[in-house]
Write a protein that holds these residues in place. Structure first.
Motif, PDB file in Angstrom:
ATOM      1  N   GLU A  31     -10.153  -3.390   4.200  1.00  0.00           N
ATOM      2  CA  GLU A  31     -10.737  -2.315   4.997  1.00  0.00           C
ATOM      3  C   GLU A  31     -10.669  -0.991   4.227  1.00  0.00           C
ATOM      4  O   GLU A  31      -9.614  -0.596   3.723  1.00  0.00           O
ATOM      5  CB  GLU A  31     -10.009  -2.182   6.330  1.00  0.00           C
ATOM      6  CG  GLU A  31     -10.649  -1.177   7.272  1.00  0.00           C
ATOM      7  CD  GLU A  31      -9.984  -1.149   8.635  1.00  0.00           C
ATOM      8  OE1 GLU A  31     -10.425  -0.358   9.478  1.00  0.00           O
ATOM      9  OE2 GLU A  31      -9.013  -1.921   8.833  1.00  0.00           O
ATOM     10  N   LEU A  32     -11.817  -0.321   4.152  1.00  0.00           N
ATOM     11  CA  LEU A  32     -11.914   0.964   3.479  1.00  0.00           C
ATOM     12  C   LEU A  32     -12.371   2.026   4.460  1.00  0.00           C
ATOM     13  O   LEU A  32     -13.154   1.757   5.370  1.00  0.00           O
ATOM     14  CB  LEU A  32     -12.897   0.879   2.310  1.00  0.00           C
ATOM     15  CG  LEU A  32     -12.584  -0.148   1.217  1.00  0.00           C
ATOM     16  CD1 LEU A  32     -13.717  -0.209   0.204  1.00  0.00           C
ATOM     17  CD2 LEU A  32     -11.266   0.178   0.530  1.00  0.00           C
ATOM     18  N   PHE A  33     -11.894   3.242   4.236  1.00  0.00           N
ATOM     19  CA  PHE A  33     -12.272   4.351   5.090  1.00  0.00           C
ATOM     20  C   PHE A  33     -12.406   5.607   4.240  1.00  0.00           C
ATOM     21  O   PHE A  33     -11.431   6.228   3.902  1.00  0.00           O
ATOM     22  CB  PHE A  33     -11.236   4.545   6.205  1.00  0.00           C
ATOM     23  CG  PHE A  33     -11.547   5.669   7.153  1.00  0.00           C
ATOM     24  CD1 PHE A  33     -12.849   5.952   7.545  1.00  0.00           C
ATOM     25  CD2 PHE A  33     -10.535   6.450   7.663  1.00  0.00           C
ATOM     26  CE1 PHE A  33     -13.133   6.990   8.414  1.00  0.00           C
ATOM     27  CE2 PHE A  33     -10.792   7.497   8.537  1.00  0.00           C
ATOM     28  CZ  PHE A  33     -12.097   7.761   8.911  1.00  0.00           C
ATOM     29  N   TRP A  34     -13.651   5.932   3.856  1.00  0.00           N
ATOM     30  CA  TRP A  34     -13.959   7.126   3.074  1.00  0.00           C
ATOM     31  C   TRP A  34     -13.275   7.067   1.701  1.00  0.00           C
ATOM     32  O   TRP A  34     -12.288   7.728   1.435  1.00  0.00           O
ATOM     33  CB  TRP A  34     -13.560   8.382   3.838  1.00  0.00           C
ATOM     34  CG  TRP A  34     -13.987   9.651   3.175  1.00  0.00           C
ATOM     35  CD1 TRP A  34     -14.962   9.833   2.230  1.00  0.00           C
ATOM     36  CD2 TRP A  34     -13.400  10.951   3.385  1.00  0.00           C
ATOM     37  NE1 TRP A  34     -15.034  11.144   1.852  1.00  0.00           N
ATOM     38  CE2 TRP A  34     -14.089  11.851   2.540  1.00  0.00           C
ATOM     39  CE3 TRP A  34     -12.388  11.429   4.189  1.00  0.00           C
ATOM     40  CZ2 TRP A  34     -13.781  13.208   2.499  1.00  0.00           C
ATOM     41  CZ3 TRP A  34     -12.077  12.764   4.144  1.00  0.00           C
ATOM     42  CH2 TRP A  34     -12.769  13.638   3.318  1.00  0.00           C
ATOM     43  N   VAL A  35     -13.842   6.254   0.829  1.00  0.00           N
ATOM     44  CA  VAL A  35     -13.322   6.117  -0.534  1.00  0.00           C
ATOM     45  C   VAL A  35     -13.586   7.409  -1.310  1.00  0.00           C
ATOM     46  O   VAL A  35     -14.718   7.885  -1.382  1.00  0.00           O
ATOM     47  CB  VAL A  35     -13.984   4.925  -1.251  1.00  0.00           C
ATOM     48  CG1 VAL A  35     -13.591   4.898  -2.722  1.00  0.00           C
ATOM     49  CG2 VAL A  35     -13.598   3.624  -0.558  1.00  0.00           C
ATOM     50  N   GLY A  36     -12.519   7.969  -1.886  1.00  0.00           N
ATOM     51  CA  GLY A  36     -12.652   9.214  -2.622  1.00  0.00           C
ATOM     52  C   GLY A  36     -12.738   9.042  -4.120  1.00  0.00           C
ATOM     53  O   GLY A  36     -13.384   9.833  -4.811  1.00  0.00           O
ATOM     54  N   ALA A  49      -8.604   5.311  -4.019  1.00  0.00           N
ATOM     55  CA  ALA A  49      -8.193   6.377  -3.105  1.00  0.00           C
ATOM     56  C   ALA A  49      -8.900   6.168  -1.769  1.00  0.00           C
ATOM     57  O   ALA A  49     -10.085   6.454  -1.637  1.00  0.00           O
ATOM     58  CB  ALA A  49      -8.539   7.744  -3.688  1.00  0.00           C
ATOM     59  N   ASN A  50      -8.179   5.655  -0.802  1.00  0.00           N
ATOM     60  CA  ASN A  50      -8.701   5.421   0.541  1.00  0.00           C
ATOM     61  C   ASN A  50      -8.457   6.699   1.338  1.00  0.00           C
ATOM     62  O   ASN A  50      -7.533   6.788   2.156  1.00  0.00           O
ATOM     63  CB  ASN A  50      -7.986   4.215   1.165  1.00  0.00           C
ATOM     64  CG  ASN A  50      -8.814   3.519   2.210  1.00  0.00           C
ATOM     65  OD1 ASN A  50     -10.035   3.644   2.242  1.00  0.00           O
ATOM     66  ND2 ASN A  50      -8.156   2.779   3.081  1.00  0.00           N
ATOM     67  N   THR A  51      -9.298   7.693   1.069  1.00  0.00           N
ATOM     68  CA  THR A  51      -9.031   9.058   1.513  1.00  0.00           C
ATOM     69  C   THR A  51      -8.886   9.160   3.019  1.00  0.00           C
ATOM     70  O   THR A  51      -8.026   9.889   3.531  1.00  0.00           O
ATOM     71  CB  THR A  51     -10.157   9.986   1.021  1.00  0.00           C
ATOM     72  OG1 THR A  51     -10.257   9.883  -0.397  1.00  0.00           O
ATOM     73  CG2 THR A  51      -9.889  11.430   1.399  1.00  0.00           C
ATOM     74  N   VAL A  56      -3.425   5.151  -1.207  1.00  0.00           N
ATOM     75  CA  VAL A  56      -4.031   4.543  -2.387  1.00  0.00           C
ATOM     76  C   VAL A  56      -3.814   3.038  -2.282  1.00  0.00           C
ATOM     77  O   VAL A  56      -2.675   2.579  -2.094  1.00  0.00           O
ATOM     78  CB  VAL A  56      -3.403   5.088  -3.685  1.00  0.00           C
ATOM     79  CG1 VAL A  56      -3.998   4.374  -4.906  1.00  0.00           C
ATOM     80  CG2 VAL A  56      -3.629   6.598  -3.804  1.00  0.00           C
ATOM     81  N   LEU A  57      -4.894   2.291  -2.390  1.00  0.00           N
ATOM     82  CA  LEU A  57      -4.810   0.840  -2.375  1.00  0.00           C
ATOM     83  C   LEU A  57      -4.714   0.343  -3.809  1.00  0.00           C
ATOM     84  O   LEU A  57      -5.530   0.713  -4.656  1.00  0.00           O
ATOM     85  CB  LEU A  57      -6.039   0.237  -1.703  1.00  0.00           C
ATOM     86  CG  LEU A  57      -6.347   0.688  -0.275  1.00  0.00           C
ATOM     87  CD1 LEU A  57      -7.592  -0.024   0.243  1.00  0.00           C
ATOM     88  CD2 LEU A  57      -5.163   0.445   0.645  1.00  0.00           C
ATOM     89  N   LEU A  58      -3.726  -0.484  -4.089  1.00  0.00           N
ATOM     90  CA  LEU A  58      -3.585  -1.111  -5.394  1.00  0.00           C
ATOM     91  C   LEU A  58      -4.050  -2.555  -5.276  1.00  0.00           C
ATOM     92  O   LEU A  58      -3.445  -3.358  -4.548  1.00  0.00           O
ATOM     93  CB  LEU A  58      -2.132  -1.041  -5.871  1.00  0.00           C
ATOM     94  CG  LEU A  58      -1.572   0.362  -6.082  1.00  0.00           C
ATOM     95  CD1 LEU A  58      -0.145   0.296  -6.617  1.00  0.00           C
ATOM     96  CD2 LEU A  58      -2.447   1.189  -7.025  1.00  0.00           C
TER      97      LEU A  58
END
Length: 359
Positions: A31-36, A49-51, A56-58
């Motif tokens: 799940e992603l929410f506004w990738v920076g 960067a899951n802003t 931060v997702l590794l």
């Protein structure tokens, strides 16, 4: 400093690159929410960067989620709003625009340290681009929250050089940034939108190098973290006249997205918003290792794919992939690249590909 002269980029001879999809976060249900931002790591993994969720997702090389780093808060290793990732010898730096600080982590996600780094402004965020082992950092300002009564205007941003994280920055120059169309709204306020075919700054960093350009002209410059100019890239492309059909389609699409309940002022603004008379010279560019550069070429409105010209470390054309026109290339390495795509519901998908430039 070296200068690379490309000439008309649409005419450059270069082979099409073969690409293989390694993973898709949508297919893996990440799940992603506004990738920076995204950063390819030396261990073969990927930091995202899951802003929107302040983390931060590794991801491992196969896309599996190895670790979540950070989370909402002001404590050590936490974020208010993580917007930028920078690679270091020890791991990576994650810039928190809201708390104006750099958090350093190992590639496995262990928190190392935190350092302040601020634009000294309440209305604009800092955007770090490059940092070196001596602590020098090159940065620009992010989106600026200014308004005007009408017409079109471009923001400006200083190119800032921080001698160290505790020092006031030196201003190396003033750069043109995002272009906006402005208009009035009822009650005495103002609104703005990115105009169709508008110009913008291009700014990308990797390690101790930063790539900066302006889509008004086909020109890019590479700087070291201390502000030294190391390479210029010049060419020609885009620049076609905007047709009545193109601007009509843009206005219709915008009104359709807003829906039948769009207020009268919004309809009037959309139908009369000013726009440039020509297309930009190019779309965007991303910096890779050893001053490799990927350049997203200009496209006509409605085209489904965009060609990305790949310049090798020697500055010469090495190949090109065609990618979905609306896709954003977030990061590149010598054999991998990262793309961000959104579907009709604005759901995000980060996709990692492998490619081969050949001998």
């Amino acid at each position: 400093m070296t200068t690379i002269s490309l000439g008309p980029v649409e005419e450059l001879p270069a082979p099409e690159l073969a690409t293989d999809l390694l993973f898709s976060t949508r297919e893996l249900a990440v799940e992603l929410f506004w990738v920076g931002d995204a950063l390819l790591l030396g261990n073969g993994g990927l930091a995202v960067a899951n802003t929107g969720s302040s983390e931060v997702l590794l991801l491992s090389g196969d896309g599996s989620l190895a670790r979540r780093v950070g989370g909402q808060g002001e404590g050590p290793g936490e974020f208010g709003s993580v917007t930028t990732l920078l690679g270091t010898d020890a791991g990576f730096l994650a810039y928190d625009a809201r708390l104006a600080r750099l958090n350093e982590f190992t590639e496995s996600g262990e928190f190392l340290s935190s350092s302040p780094l601020s634009a000294r402004s309440a209305i604009v965020d800092l955007r770090p681009l490059a940092t070196n082992a001596a602590g020098r950092t090159l940065a620009i300002l992010g989106e600026q929250r200014f308004f005007a009564p009408e017409g079109m205007k471009r923001d400006t941003t200083p190119l800032l050089s921080f001698p160290d994280l505790d020092a006031e920055p030196d201003t190396l120059g003033l750069l043109s940034a995002m272009e906006w169309s402005y208009g009035a709204v009822p009650g005495g306020g103002f609104t703005r939108t990115e105009p169709p075919f508008g110009r913008d700054i291009v700014a990308s960093g990797l390690g101790d190098r930063a790539l900066i350009g302006d889509t008004e002209v086909f020109g890019l410059s590479i700087y070291a973290a201390d502000g030294t100019l190391t390479r210029r890239i010049r060419g020609s492309g885009g620049g076609w006249a905007v047709t009545d059909e193109e601007i009509g389609r843009w206005r219709a699409d915008r009104l359709e997205r807003r829906g039948p309940d769009a207020p009268d002022w919004y309809v009037e603004f959309t139908e009369n918003a000013p726009y440039p008379e020509t297309h930009p010279a190019f779309h965007s560019a991303v910096l890779g290792p050893d001053e490799m550069v990927w350049i997203g070429l200009a496209t006509r409105l409605g085209e489904e794919t965009r060609r990305w010209l790949v310049l090798g470390p020697d500055g010469q054309p090495s190949g090109w992939p065609d990618l979905p026109a609306e896709a954003s290339v977030l990061a590149i390495a010598a054999d991998r690249f990262v793309v961000l795509q959104r579907n009709a519901l604005d759901e995000e998908d980060v996709r990692l590909y492998r490619y081969d430039l050949g001998p």
